[in-house]
Design a protein around this motif. Sequence first.
Motif, mmCIF file in Angstrom:
data_model
loop_
_atom_site.group_PDB
_atom_site.id
_atom_site.type_symbol
_atom_site.label_atom_id
_atom_site.label_comp_id
_atom_site.label_asym_id
_atom_site.label_seq_id
_atom_site.Cartn_x
_atom_site.Cartn_y
_atom_site.Cartn_z
ATOM 1 N N GLU A 152 151.181 23.671 3.727
ATOM 2 C CA GLU A 152 150.005 22.996 4.136
ATOM 3 C C GLU A 152 148.732 23.347 3.415
ATOM 4 N N GLN A 154 155.679 26.906 4.414
ATOM 5 C CA GLN A 154 154.724 26.364 5.151
ATOM 6 C C GLN A 154 153.726 25.926 4.179
ATOM 7 N N GLY A 196 156.705 22.800 6.418
ATOM 8 C CA GLY A 196 155.616 22.315 7.215
ATOM 9 C C GLY A 196 156.203 22.380 8.720
#
Length: 268
Positions: free
Chosen positions: A141, A139, A117
């Motif tokens: 998210e 990542q 992240g």
Amino acid sequence: MSTTEVKEFTNVNLKIEDRVGIVYIANPPANALNSDTINGLSDCIDYLDRKVSGVKVIIITGEGRFFVPGADIKEFKTAIGDVEIGEVMAKKAQALFNKIEQLEKPVIAVINGACLGGGMELAMSCHMRLAAEDAVMGQPELNLGLIPGFGGTQRLPRLTNTAKALELILTSEFIKGKEAENIGLVNRSYPYKELMKEAIKLANKIANEKSAISIAATLKAVNTGIKKDLYEGLELEARLFGEMFGTKDMEEGVLAFVEKRKANFIDQ
């Protein structure tokens, strides 16, 4: 003679050894990137940029076995339903990462552990990245109903390619340091025990063998030129190349080459 300076900022520790500044993210237990840590890192970068002229290379890493495993989700929880605060959070982190990217001193991310992240976005804002072979990167998210908001949707496609970036973001899958090297996300990966030694070796090679003036000009040429079309970038490169001819270090470098000796740059 070797000189060492140690300085503390909020959730960030700085150790300066000769011409290399080593920045440690230190927010136990896992080095989450909360507002205080962003402020501390920003203050530390300002200190290295404006007040420590002798530092020529910066390393950013994490204390312990984490790099930065992401933003502080507790802060996100307090902002649920507030669109404006969400955007402010993103812009605050982006401003710090832009500052790092635009520095005229090279910054090396040393990814010693989980780099997810916001941690991944921090690493991508650095000029170079070295990773432990077993460091986990990604990542994630979208698992939170979010998107990468600290630069991930913009820097990841530029460092790899659009398709690979979309795969990593849309699946939230993690990769390890060795695979990150294979796709060009990190420069090199090493066994964990060798990582910092190799990072220091790289930093010292730049700091002790190159002129601060040509280092800064190189970073400006690349970071500014890449945002322009080719011919505008070439124009910038030519101007900066010409400026080097007015420096003492260019004179020393050329004479040292002709005289078959090592150049003694004075950063002027």
